[in-house]
Motif scaffolding. Structure first.
Motif, short mmCIF file in Angstrom:
data_model
loop_
_atom_site.label_atom_id
_atom_site.label_comp_id
_atom_site.label_asym_id
_atom_site.label_seq_id
_atom_site.Cartn_x
_atom_site.Cartn_y
_atom_site.Cartn_z
N LEU A 20 -4.33 -1.65 -6.28
CA LEU A 20 -5.66 -1.05 -6.32
C LEU A 20 -6.76 -2.11 -6.33
O LEU A 20 -6.54 -3.23 -6.79
CB LEU A 20 -5.76 -0.15 -7.55
N PRO A 21 -7.92 -1.74 -5.80
CA PRO A 21 -9.04 -2.69 -5.82
C PRO A 21 -9.69 -2.71 -7.21
O PRO A 21 -9.29 -1.93 -8.09
CB PRO A 21 -10.00 -2.08 -4.80
N ALA A 48 1.18 0.62 -7.28
CA ALA A 48 -0.02 0.74 -6.42
C ALA A 48 -0.83 -0.56 -6.48
O ALA A 48 -0.92 -1.20 -7.53
CB ALA A 48 -0.88 1.91 -6.88
N PHE A 55 -7.77 13.77 -1.15
CA PHE A 55 -7.65 13.54 -2.59
C PHE A 55 -8.15 14.78 -3.36
O PHE A 55 -7.58 15.17 -4.36
CB PHE A 55 -8.47 12.32 -3.03
N PHE A 71 -8.51 15.44 -11.23
CA PHE A 71 -9.48 14.34 -11.37
C PHE A 71 -10.92 14.83 -11.24
O PHE A 71 -11.87 14.09 -11.50
CB PHE A 71 -9.24 13.24 -10.33
N TYR A 96 -5.38 16.12 -5.76
CA TYR A 96 -5.54 15.74 -7.17
C TYR A 96 -6.71 16.48 -7.81
O TYR A 96 -7.66 15.85 -8.30
CB TYR A 96 -5.78 14.23 -7.30
N ILE A 98 -9.82 7.16 -12.78
CA ILE A 98 -9.04 7.67 -11.65
C ILE A 98 -7.95 6.69 -11.20
O ILE A 98 -6.77 7.03 -11.18
CB ILE A 98 -9.97 8.08 -10.51
N HIS A 99 -8.35 5.48 -10.85
CA HIS A 99 -7.32 4.53 -10.42
C HIS A 99 -6.36 4.19 -11.58
O HIS A 99 -5.20 3.87 -11.36
CB HIS A 99 -7.95 3.27 -9.82
N ARG A 152 -7.40 -7.20 -0.31
CA ARG A 152 -7.12 -6.54 0.97
C ARG A 152 -8.38 -6.28 1.79
O ARG A 152 -8.30 -5.85 2.94
CB ARG A 152 -6.34 -5.23 0.71
N MET A 194 0.85 -1.20 0.00
CA MET A 194 0.00 0.00 0.00
C MET A 194 0.89 1.24 0.00
O MET A 194 1.91 1.28 0.69
CB MET A 194 -0.90 -0.07 1.23
N PHE A 201 -10.77 11.08 1.31
CA PHE A 201 -11.38 11.65 0.12
C PHE A 201 -11.15 13.17 0.08
O PHE A 201 -10.82 13.73 -0.96
CB PHE A 201 -12.88 11.32 0.00
N PHE A 234 -18.63 10.85 -10.71
CA PHE A 234 -17.26 10.67 -10.24
C PHE A 234 -17.00 9.20 -9.89
O PHE A 234 -16.00 8.61 -10.31
CB PHE A 234 -16.98 11.56 -9.02
N LEU A 235 -17.91 8.61 -9.13
CA LEU A 235 -17.71 7.24 -8.66
C LEU A 235 -17.69 6.24 -9.82
O LEU A 235 -16.97 5.24 -9.76
CB LEU A 235 -18.79 6.87 -7.63
N VAL A 273 -1.25 6.77 1.77
CA VAL A 273 -2.40 6.33 2.56
C VAL A 273 -2.04 6.35 4.05
O VAL A 273 -2.82 6.77 4.90
CB VAL A 273 -2.87 4.92 2.11
N LEU A 331 -13.20 1.02 4.24
CA LEU A 331 -12.50 2.20 3.71
C LEU A 331 -13.21 2.68 2.44
O LEU A 331 -13.43 3.88 2.25
CB LEU A 331 -11.03 1.85 3.41
C1 HEM Z 1 -9.30 11.43 -6.49
C2 HEM Z 1 -9.75 10.26 -6.10
C3 HEM Z 1 -8.91 9.05 -5.76
C4 HEM Z 1 -7.57 8.88 -5.76
C5 HEM Z 1 -6.49 9.89 -6.12
C6 HEM Z 1 -7.30 7.53 -5.30
C7 HEM Z 1 -6.05 7.01 -5.10
C8 HEM Z 1 -5.76 5.83 -4.45
C9 HEM Z 1 -4.45 5.43 -4.02
C10 HEM Z 1 -3.14 6.20 -4.24
C11 HEM Z 1 -4.59 4.24 -3.38
C12 HEM Z 1 -3.47 3.42 -2.73
C13 HEM Z 1 -2.97 2.33 -3.63
C14 HEM Z 1 -1.93 1.53 -2.87
O1 HEM Z 1 -1.97 1.58 -1.67
O2 HEM Z 1 -1.04 0.87 -3.43
C15 HEM Z 1 -5.99 3.91 -3.41
C16 HEM Z 1 -6.51 2.80 -2.83
C17 HEM Z 1 -7.86 2.59 -2.67
N1 HEM Z 1 -8.86 3.29 -3.29
FE1 HEM Z 1 -8.68 5.00 -4.35
N2 HEM Z 1 -8.47 6.90 -5.04
C18 HEM Z 1 -9.48 7.79 -5.30
C19 HEM Z 1 -10.81 7.60 -5.17
C20 HEM Z 1 -11.36 6.46 -4.62
C21 HEM Z 1 -12.78 6.28 -4.37
C22 HEM Z 1 -13.87 7.31 -4.65
C23 HEM Z 1 -12.92 5.04 -3.85
C24 HEM Z 1 -14.19 4.34 -3.44
C25 HEM Z 1 -15.21 4.22 -4.27
C26 HEM Z 1 -11.59 4.45 -3.74
C27 HEM Z 1 -11.31 3.22 -3.19
C28 HEM Z 1 -10.06 2.78 -2.83
C29 HEM Z 1 -9.81 1.68 -1.90
C30 HEM Z 1 -10.87 0.91 -1.14
C31 HEM Z 1 -8.41 1.55 -1.81
C32 HEM Z 1 -7.60 0.59 -0.90
C33 HEM Z 1 -6.93 -0.55 -1.61
C34 HEM Z 1 -7.83 -1.77 -1.75
O3 HEM Z 1 -9.02 -1.72 -1.37
O4 HEM Z 1 -7.35 -2.81 -2.25
N3 HEM Z 1 -10.68 5.33 -4.24
N4 HEM Z 1 -6.68 4.89 -4.06
#
Ligand code: HEM
Length: 177
Positions: free
Chosen positions: A116-117, A114, A78, A85, A82, A103-104, A137, A1, A75, A95-96, A5, A142
């Motif tokens: 990512l999910p 990274a 972010f 985005f 960023y 985004i991811h 994970r 991760m 959030f 957005f979602l 984060v 989260l």
């Molecule tokens: C500008 C918006 C967003 C950015 C810049 C972003 C960026 C990131 C980054 C950098 C990570 C970490 C990856 C790693 O640890 O290797 C991550 C993980 C994650 N993101 Fe996003 N994210 C965004 C929006 C969202 C949104 C809206 C959701 C939910 C719908 C989301 C759900 C997750 C989850 C749950 C993880 C944890 C890793 C996992 O579940 O396996 N993200 N995101």
């Protein structure tokens, strides 16, 4: 991760509790990195579980509540970090629906390692979006907090229902009210 984060998590502890709480939580979590995170570094995601567990002990709040709270905080960060985005995106559901494909995807270009999910987004009607979250994970709490943070950011009233699917995935049913 990614380290970002972790740094944002510790930032939340510092701003909502205190700098001393950050030290206590890091010590109690007994994590291999010792809590010395850099935003671009990569760390075992289990360290996040240990930190949230230690914060739960410290604050008396259940871990799922803390992960929700952290998702909302993250959030907001972010949004600040960023802004690109968010350009041209009108509302929370729009957005979602872009998290997986846009985004991811961009996050992966910034941080190729990274973890990512997977988010499967499906429009089920005008103003109704289903998001299915899958990750080894298992950070559904989260994800839930991030979704709540996104809805709060755009300010449009959206209901969020969550259910676990038989294969362990988490389904979020989002509807504009
Ligand atoms: C500008 C918006 C967003 C950015 C810049 C972003 C960026 C990131 C980054 C950098 C990570 C970490 C990856 C790693 O640890 O290797 C991550 C993980 C994650 N993101 Fe996003 N994210 C965004 C929006 C969202 C949104 C809206 C959701 C939910 C719908 C989301 C759900 C997750 C989850 C749950 C993880 C944890 C890793 C996992 O579940 O396996 N993200 N995101």
């Amino acid at each position: 991760m990614k380290g970002i984060v972790f740094t944002e998590f510790l930032d939340m502890v510092e701003t909502t509790i205190s700098a001393d709480a950050v030290d206590d939580v890091i010590e109690a979590a007994r994590i291999p990195s010792g809590g010395a995170y850099t935003a671009v570094g990569t760390y075992d995601h289990k360290e996040m579980v240990s930190l949230v567990g230690a914060l739960s002990e410290y604050s008396g709040q259940p871990m799922p509540d803390l992960l929700h709270q952290f998702g909302r905080h993250l959030f907001g960060r972010f949004v600040a970090l960023y802004p690109v985005f968010f350009e041209g995106v009108e509302d929370a559901l729009e957005f979602l629906a872009r998290v997986e494909g846009v985004i991811h995807e961009e996050v992966l270009k910034l941080y190729p390692d990274a973890e990512l999910p997977r988010f499967e987004a499906r429009w089920t009607g005008p103003g109704a979006l289903t998001l299915v979250y899958r990750s080894p994970r298992h950070m559904g709490d989260l994800a839930h907090g991030l979704i709540e943070g996104c809805v709060a950011h755009f300010g449009d009233p959206v209901s969020i229902r969550r259910q676990r699917l038989p294969d362990g995935a988490e389904e979020f049913l989002l509807a504009r009210r």
